[in-house]
Scaffold this active site. Structure first.
Site, PDB file in Angstrom:
ATOM      1  N   CYS A  42       0.836  -1.198   0.000  1.00 55.28           N
ATOM      2  CA  CYS A  42       0.000   0.000   0.000  1.00 55.28           C
ATOM      3  C   CYS A  42       0.871   1.248   0.000  1.00 55.28           C
ATOM      4  CB  CYS A  42      -0.879  -0.024   1.250  1.00 55.28           C
ATOM      5  SG  CYS A  42      -1.836   1.453   1.503  1.00 55.28           S
ATOM      6  N   GLN A  63      -7.959  19.595   9.311  1.00 59.08           N
ATOM      7  CA  GLN A  63      -6.796  18.801   9.721  1.00 59.08           C
ATOM      8  C   GLN A  63      -7.211  17.357   9.976  1.00 59.08           C
ATOM      9  OE1 GLN A  63      -3.685  19.742   9.804  1.00 59.08           O
ATOM     10  NE2 GLN A  63      -3.794  21.968   9.728  1.00 59.08           N
ATOM     11  N   CYS A 107       3.546  22.302   5.980  1.00 55.69           N
ATOM     12  CA  CYS A 107       3.509  20.837   5.818  1.00 55.69           C
ATOM     13  C   CYS A 107       4.626  20.382   4.881  1.00 55.69           C
ATOM     14  CB  CYS A 107       2.148  20.400   5.286  1.00 55.69           C
ATOM     15  SG  CYS A 107       1.699  21.173   3.739  1.00 55.69           S
TER      16      CYS A 107
HETATM   17  N1  SAH Z   1      -5.210  26.688   8.381  1.00 57.49           N
HETATM   18  C1  SAH Z   1      -6.194  25.717   7.954  1.00 57.49           C
HETATM   19  C2  SAH Z   1      -6.008  25.228   6.528  1.00 57.49           C
HETATM   20  C3  SAH Z   1      -4.639  24.868   6.079  1.00 57.49           C
HETATM   21  S1  SAH Z   1      -4.524  23.958   4.583  1.00 57.49           S
HETATM   22  C4  SAH Z   1      -6.259  24.570   8.928  1.00 57.49           C
HETATM   23  O1  SAH Z   1      -5.361  24.389   9.762  1.00 57.49           O
HETATM   24  O2  SAH Z   1      -7.235  23.822   8.882  1.00 57.49           O
HETATM   25  C5  SAH Z   1      -4.177  25.143   3.384  1.00 57.49           C
HETATM   26  C6  SAH Z   1      -5.376  25.894   2.897  1.00 57.49           C
HETATM   27  O3  SAH Z   1      -4.905  26.809   1.911  1.00 57.49           O
HETATM   28  C7  SAH Z   1      -6.428  25.043   2.185  1.00 57.49           C
HETATM   29  O4  SAH Z   1      -7.690  25.327   2.744  1.00 57.49           O
HETATM   30  C8  SAH Z   1      -6.372  25.507   0.725  1.00 57.49           C
HETATM   31  O5  SAH Z   1      -7.638  25.506   0.094  1.00 57.49           O
HETATM   32  C9  SAH Z   1      -5.847  26.910   0.867  1.00 57.49           C
HETATM   33  N2  SAH Z   1      -5.113  27.483  -0.278  1.00 57.49           N
HETATM   34  C10 SAH Z   1      -4.357  26.861  -1.194  1.00 57.49           C
HETATM   35  N3  SAH Z   1      -3.765  27.749  -2.017  1.00 57.49           N
HETATM   36  C11 SAH Z   1      -4.154  28.983  -1.597  1.00 57.49           C
HETATM   37  C12 SAH Z   1      -3.857  30.308  -2.025  1.00 57.49           C
HETATM   38  N4  SAH Z   1      -3.050  30.527  -3.053  1.00 57.49           N
HETATM   39  N5  SAH Z   1      -4.423  31.326  -1.362  1.00 57.49           N
HETATM   40  C13 SAH Z   1      -5.241  31.098  -0.317  1.00 57.49           C
HETATM   41  N6  SAH Z   1      -5.555  29.871   0.140  1.00 57.49           N
HETATM   42  C14 SAH Z   1      -5.014  28.822  -0.492  1.00 57.49           C
END
Ligand code: SAH
Length: 463
Positions: free
Chosen positions: A84, A289, A414
């Site tokens: 996997c 998350q 990340c």
């Molecule tokens: N801080 C949040 C989400 C983090 S994930 C948490 O902890 O739950 C990253 C987020 O960035 C996602 O929701 C994705 O849709 C958004 N994203 C991706 N590219 C982006 C961009 N260029 N401008 C704004 N948001 C963006």
């Protein structure tokens, strides 16, 4: 410079000393100075492997025999681990996984950022690093008579079936198995990727671990869902906690799991969950998350670095459904969030209202477009929090952030490679970080999450 011929060929059997672990968890070694990646091999081991692919500067090989095993090698508990593609490092003792992740972050800072002096702290891991995921996304395939559901094998679209995934919440597993049984019973054709035919492409299950809410999303190749009524009735009976049953339509030939359209088959369009005292609604397209226990720890780190007193203006960029913004809101005077997925922004606004928070506002758009505009409009945050996807922050975004002259910029990442790149970019513009705190959001995989805070360099600080 003359091109050097790689010293290995596909099919060749090699013996290699493994000297390190790659960011995807592969063992890394050298043959006559030429880098070879070997999945399932561990630093400190000597192994025999078969070369599978040769590129200009590196090769991949398949582990055939461990000649000298590392004391850090453990039996991977999952029966499909080696096939996997979901987990990569179950065969490495957990404390060693954590140290490898710490080292990976330190290497990124040194090599990519040129920032050897940034200290990378020990990774905050889980006591029980299993059954943590609140979301499962499983491809369906095979045929009507032989429905297959599982995860893709590493680097391919071959479906590896499983009954219990060791990193999933058991509720998610059970829901997936129930869907599979009903799909078989009702003769719903699974999707055939090659022919672009059939109906059911993926099933996504999300569980609100603090509320018990379960959302099941059936991703179909078109609007048709044969046996729909009976499927809905069956799943309502089978899945305890089911709150939301959604059909998502993905008609394109693509690897993108969800299509743009959701139809509610039964129940609510969203589920609820909480982070600390804050309540959230989550819709199918929104990012949430996946490791709820570690999210609390990650956000505690964000809170610590944000150092809020109740008087600050805070920007949460890449805010998803507003989780960080709303968790910080009680200690801030004003909170702004920006996020590119409109549905998530709607959820964020809804979440603010749900929690009686009226000093937070959210805007749909890319962070790199919205931030320069906010800077022009004169928004002057004390603290900016960013949590971008793997590709990190766009330079336009960072330029606007610096122009706003915040006291602190808390970066949640990340991907250590883009974090290190952005750290170097910020350093040139007067914002430095000294310490990075990795948090293990994804035990048994090669992924690592980090939090760090950038502050204006003292001598260049403007008051
Ligand atoms: N801080 C949040 C989400 C983090 S994930 C948490 O902890 O739950 C990253 C987020 O960035 C996602 O929701 C994705 O849709 C958004 N994203 C991706 N590219 C982006 C961009 N260029 N401008 C704004 N948001 C963006």
């Amino acid at each position: 410079m003359p091109k050097l011929k790689p010293p290995v060929e596909p099919g060749e059997r090699i013996q290699v000393e493994i000297t390190g672990q790659s960011h995807t968890g592969d063992g890394v070694g050298k043959v006559e100075g030429f880098t070879v990646f070997i999945p399932l091999a561990i630093a400190g081991e000597r192994v025999e492997a078969r070369v599978t692919r040769v590129k200009k500067t590196y090769a991949h090989a398949r582990l055939e025999k461990v000649l000298k095993a590392s004391p850090n090698r453990v039996d991977a508990p999952c029966p499909v681990f080696e096939r996997c593609g979901g987990c990569q490092v179950q065969h490495i003792a957990y404390p060693v996984q954590l140290e490898a992740k710490r080292k990976q972050v330190a290497d990124a800072f040194a090599r990519i950022g040129g920032l050897e002096n940034v200290e990378v702290l020990p990774v905050l891991g889980m006591k029980e690093p299993w059954n943590y995921r609140n979301k499962a996304q499983v491809p369906f395939g095979g045929s009507r008579g032989r429905v297959r559901a599982g995860f893709y094998a590493a680097g391919s679209h071959q479906i590896v079936e499983f009954e219990h995934c060791m990193v999933q919440q058991p509720e998610n597993d059970r829901a997936i198995q129930r869907v599979k049984e009903r799909v078989k019973e009702l003769g719903i054709p699974p999707y055939d990727e090659r022919k672009h035919r059939g109906v059911l492409r993926h099933v996504m299950v999300r569980t609100g671990v603090h509320t018990g809410d379960v959302m099941v999303v059936l991703v179909t190749n078109g609007p048709k869902l044969p046996g729909r009524q009976r499927l809905v009735e069956g799943l309502r009976e089978d899945i305890p906690g089911l709150v939301s049953l959604v059909q998502n339509i993905q008609p394109k030939r693509t690897n993108v799991v969800l299509g743009p359209e959701n139809r509610i088959l039964w129940g609510e369009p969203v589920i609820h969950d909480t982070i600390g005292p804050v309540r959230f609604v989550i819709s199918p397209h929104s990012f949430f998350q996946v490791n709820p226990a570690q999210t609390e720890i990650l956000y505690e780190q964000v809170k610590k670095h944000a150092e809020l007193s109740g008087r600050e203006t805070v920007i949460d960029a890449y805010c998803g459904i507003g989780t960080i913004a709303l968790c910080l809101a009680e200690d801030a005077a004003r909170v702004f969030g920006v996020e590119s997925i409109p549905q998530a922004v709607e959820d964020a606004r809804h979440n603010a209202a749900l929690n009686g928070i009226d000093h937070a506002s959210f805007e749909a758009g890319t962070a790199e477009e919205v931030m320069p505009r906010w800077a022009e409009e004169g928004i002057r945050p004390d603290v900016i929090v960013v949590d971008p996807p793997r590709k990190g922050c766009a330079p336009e975004f960072l330029d606007a952030a610096v122009k706003m002259n915040p006291d602190r910029l808390v970066y949640v990442s990340c991907n250590p490679a883009t974090l290190a790149r952005d750290a170097a970019y910020l350093k040139e513009r007067g914002y430095v970080n000294h310490e990075v705190q990795p948090v293990d959001m994804f035990p048994q995989t090669g992924h690592v999450e980090c939090v760090t805070v950038f502050r204006k360099r003292k001598e260049e600080g403007r008051l």
